[in-house]
Structure formats: C-alpha cells, structure tokens
Write an enzyme that holds these catalytic residues in place. Structure first.
Site, PDB file in Angstrom:
ATOM      1  N   ASP A  62      -4.178  -8.425   6.346  1.00  0.00           N
ATOM      2  CA  ASP A  62      -4.172  -9.893   6.402  1.00  0.00           C
ATOM      3  C   ASP A  62      -5.453 -10.456   6.983  1.00  0.00           C
ATOM      4  O   ASP A  62      -5.744 -11.636   6.829  1.00  0.00           O
ATOM      5  CB  ASP A  62      -2.979 -10.376   7.225  1.00  0.00           C
ATOM      6  CG  ASP A  62      -1.697 -10.080   6.472  1.00  0.00           C
ATOM      7  OD1 ASP A  62      -1.245  -8.927   6.516  1.00  0.00           O
ATOM      8  OD2 ASP A  62      -1.192 -10.993   5.802  1.00  0.00           O
ATOM      9  N   ASN A  71      -2.543  -5.970  10.024  1.00  0.00           N
ATOM     10  CA  ASN A  71      -1.612  -5.828   8.899  1.00  0.00           C
ATOM     11  C   ASN A  71      -0.187  -5.842   9.467  1.00  0.00           C
ATOM     12  O   ASN A  71       0.018  -5.926  10.682  1.00  0.00           O
ATOM     13  CB  ASN A  71      -1.892  -4.537   8.117  1.00  0.00           C
ATOM     14  CG  ASN A  71      -1.149  -4.521   6.790  1.00  0.00           C
ATOM     15  OD1 ASN A  71      -1.139  -5.523   6.062  1.00  0.00           O
ATOM     16  ND2 ASN A  71      -0.507  -3.417   6.456  1.00  0.00           N
ATOM     17  N   LYS A  72       0.771  -5.758   8.572  1.00  0.00           N
ATOM     18  CA  LYS A  72       2.185  -5.846   8.945  1.00  0.00           C
ATOM     19  C   LYS A  72       2.502  -4.943  10.127  1.00  0.00           C
ATOM     20  O   LYS A  72       2.024  -3.815  10.209  1.00  0.00           O
ATOM     21  CB  LYS A  72       3.026  -5.460   7.720  1.00  0.00           C
ATOM     22  CG  LYS A  72       4.522  -5.537   7.881  1.00  0.00           C
ATOM     23  CD  LYS A  72       5.011  -6.854   8.418  1.00  0.00           C
ATOM     24  CE  LYS A  72       4.575  -8.045   7.582  1.00  0.00           C
ATOM     25  NZ  LYS A  72       4.812  -9.337   8.275  1.00  0.00           N
TER      26      LYS A  72
HETATM   27  O1  MRU Z   1       4.481 -11.065   6.216  1.00  0.00           O
HETATM   28  P1  MRU Z   1       3.915 -10.713   4.872  1.00  0.00           P
HETATM   29  O2  MRU Z   1       4.913 -10.149   3.931  1.00  0.00           O
HETATM   30  O3  MRU Z   1       3.128 -11.867   4.285  1.00  0.00           O
HETATM   31  O4  MRU Z   1       2.866  -9.559   5.201  1.00  0.00           O
HETATM   32  C1  MRU Z   1       2.114  -9.004   4.151  1.00  0.00           C
HETATM   33  C2  MRU Z   1       1.264  -7.880   4.572  1.00  0.00           C
HETATM   34  O5  MRU Z   1       1.217  -7.501   5.718  1.00  0.00           O
HETATM   35  C3  MRU Z   1       0.372  -7.284   3.511  1.00  0.00           C
HETATM   36  O6  MRU Z   1       0.146  -5.928   3.778  1.00  0.00           O
HETATM   37  C4  MRU Z   1      -0.968  -8.021   3.515  1.00  0.00           C
HETATM   38  O7  MRU Z   1      -0.760  -9.392   3.384  1.00  0.00           O
HETATM   39  C5  MRU Z   1      -1.850  -7.554   2.430  1.00  0.00           C
HETATM   40  S1  MRU Z   1      -1.351  -8.187   0.851  1.00  0.00           S
HETATM   41  C6  MRU Z   1      -2.441  -7.622  -0.313  1.00  0.00           C
END
Ligand code: MRU
Length: 370
Positions: free
Chosen positions: A244, A254-255
C-alpha cells in the site's frame, strides 16, 4: 482477467451511458455484483466500506469520484473540498492521494466548464496506465519466477506464498503480486500458490482464492499462522506480496501480517518479493515508521462474516463475549527483509539507491519535492 470466459476490468466508465461501474467486493467470493458509482459520495462510501479495496483500485475509484464531484460542481472550492473528502476515506494506501493529485493537475488550470471532461479523461488514463503497469510488473516478475523454477528442476512444481489480495480485484486488471503468477501459469510453469486467509477480513480466502480459481491456478488456502511452518519444511520457494505504500528507503507497508511472513522468510532463506506500481511509492517519507496505519473496527476481529448453507450472508461472533479487540490493518516490513521490489521498470533492491536506480528522475527533485 477472465471469469467464465468474460474479461473484466475492476472499474470502468461505460461507453454509452457514462456510468462508472465497479463490483461490490464485500459480497465476494459468493456473488459478483456490479455496482454503479453515481456520485462522489458513492465513490467515497465504496472506499470506506471496502466495496472497493486494494491500493491501485482505491486510487482509481477516487479519481472517478473526483470527476463525479466536478460533474456536480466544477468550482475551485468544490475541487478542494472533494479532494479533501476522498483522501480521508482510508489513510495507508498512498495511491489514493497520488490519484487525486493526478486528476487535480489535469483540471486545475482549466476553466470550470472544461474540467469535467478532463477529469474523466484523466481517470480513464490512470486506469489504462494501471493495466499496463501491472502487465509489465508481471513480465519482470515472470523472469524471477522462471529463475527460481529452473533451479528447482524440470517438472517440479514451484511453491509461491502470498498474503492478502494484491490481484486484479485490487487493481484495474492483472494485479501486482498476481500478475507474475498468472503469466507463469500461462507460460506452462507448474506452480501452486499458498494463499494466506488474511484475517480479519479474509481477503486471501475470499478474494485471492476466487481470482486464482477463476484463472485455473492451483492454490490452497492456509491459516495465516501456517506460513512459517511451511517455510521451515521447505514447502515455500518464494513469497510475493503487494503493498500500500513503499517509502523512499524501501520499507513496505502491506496488510497486517506481512511483516511476520517476511521474518519467517528471512529465517528460512525464502526469497521475499514485493510487487508495486510507481503510484505506490511515497518519495516524501523517509522510512516506514512514518506511514499512517489504519485502525479498523474491533468488530472485524470479534466477528466473522460468511455464507450460510441456505445462501444468506451472516455475521457470527467468534470471541469471548465482552472482550475488546485491536485491529491495526497494516504493518511495515523493513527494507532489510525484502529480497527485491518488482516494479513496472524492473527489479530494484529495497533501498533508496535501488529505487532511484529505476526512477532516476526523482534524484534531481530531492526529498519532499514531488
Ligand atoms: O485493506 P485492503 O484489502 O485494501 O488491503 C489491500 C492490501 O494490503 C494489498 O496487498 C495492497 O493494497 C496491494 S494491492 C495491489
């Protein structure tokens, strides 16, 4: 990408009607339901409630949201107000701010009556750019997959682990982390993907598994905590995740849970790659500790949502009644744990120099001058 032979883009403006259409991801994997974003408020709500999610798709949705806001009122005041409103819906993915900046730059010097068309054009271009960017990420990542697969020996299946959903559902098409996987699969490289379920919202189990299945890529959903064990037992050849926000020194947000996978990968000598488009790099932030981390509702941890046998959706309590919960939605993986960054321009070391080697135009601008 295709589902049952039909090609989809996650967000698009319909040619005849001009309607901005996406899909409600809160209903996946059980139902693929198109929704119209008819106003800026619709776009903002879709981002906030995660009907759309994933860094590039959040950006694309915000871009169309801004065009929709200008359709109602193209004044300077409304431009500023709409940008401020859309930008505050989710804090971590920098693509949101990037996309709003792109549309703002495309319209601000124009007279109000020329702004709406220019904003929709800018949003459309941004989406086309995302598709091409992800395709190139796929090509560069494919090179890495080939290399690792060749070391394994002919016919041996490559084992890839991914976290969350960084697939085409999170972008406009292809995905970031998944683009190399799709290309490798299409090129006949035998591979299998371990899909982290990704609690609390289960983007892995619900979304990544759905996409991989639709494309025919062999995969298995695992509990988030299983990855370390699989790595210890040589059942993972590489990890690829999305992000992100990548800071100027190569730290990766990232997540939540990504950091733990990176630690386990480093401990077990498993290469850990991060796939990202240029729009995810935040050149203004020196390191990952300055990235704002979204805090989400405790309910996402205390409850789980799914489909019942009769087809209806339900939410059930999974925690002890009365217990509270904390829900940080992202974490930061330090650059030292990242084997490489896979971008549309090639592979970089996760470091300031690595990033600047691919984006030399940033060298001249210095920090904070983007
Ligand atoms: O909370 P989310 O579902 O928006 O989180 C998404 C992620 O963490 C993805 O790994 C990240 O946005 C990369 S998308 C190409």
């Amino acid at each position: 990408m295709k589902i049952d032979g039909t090609a989809y883009r996650m967000i698009r403006r319909e040619a005849g009607t001009g309607k901005v259409m996406t899909f409600d991801q809160t209903l996946l994997p059980h139902r693929l339901v198109p929704i119209e974003l008819a106003s800026m408020e619709d776009a903002a709500r879709a981002i906030l409630t995660m009907q759309v999610r994933g860094a590039p798709l959040i950006g694309a949705t915000a871009a169309y949201g801004l065009a929709l806001a200008l359709q109602r009122d193209a004044s300077d005041a409304n431009l500023a107000k709409a940008i401020e409103h859309l930008a505050r819906q989710r804090p971590t993915a920098i693509n949101l701010k990037w996309a709003l900046d792109e549309v703002r730059k495309a319209v601000e010097a124009l007279p109000p009556d020329a702004r709406v068309a220019a904003a929709f054009d800018a949003a459309g271009r941004l989406c086309d750019d995302d598709v091409e960017t992800c395709r190139r990420i796929g090509e560069h990542g494919l090179g890495i997959i080939r290399e690792i697969a060749e070391k394994k020996g002919p016919g041996e299946r490559l084992e890839v682990l991914t976290h969350c959903n960084a697939g085409w559902l999170a972008c406009v098409d292809w995905g970031t982390a998944t683009a190399p996987i799709y290309m490798a699969h299409d090129a006949g490289i035998p591979l299998h993907v371990w899909v982290d379920e990704t609690r609390p919202r289960n983007q892995g189990a619900a979304l990544t598994a759905f996409e991989l299945g639709a494309h025919g890529v062999p995969h298995t959903v695992i509990a988030d905590n299983a990855g370390g064990h699989l790595m210890q037992h040589a059942q993972v050849d590489m990890v690829i995740v999305g992000t992100d926000r990548v800071t100027a020194n190569g730290d990766v947000a990232n997540k939540i849970g990504t950091y733990l996978k990176a630690l386990a990968a480093a401990d077990n000598g498993v290469p850990f790659y991060v796939a990202l488009p240029h729009s995810t790099i935040d050149w203004t932030i020196a390191d990952g500790f300055h990235i704002p981390i979204e805090e989400r509702s405790p309910d996402e941890v205390l409850k789980m949502t799914g489909r019942l046998a009769d087809g209806t959706m339900a939410s059930v309590e999974v925690a002890a009644p009365g217990s509270g919960a904390a829900n940080p939605a992202f974490d930061v993986t330090p650059a030292r744990l990242v084997t490489g960054l896979i971008t549309e321009r090639g592979i970089a070391k996760a470091s300031r120099e690595g990033l600047l080697s691919l984006y030399p135009e940033r060298r001249a601008r210095g920090r904070g001058a983007i």
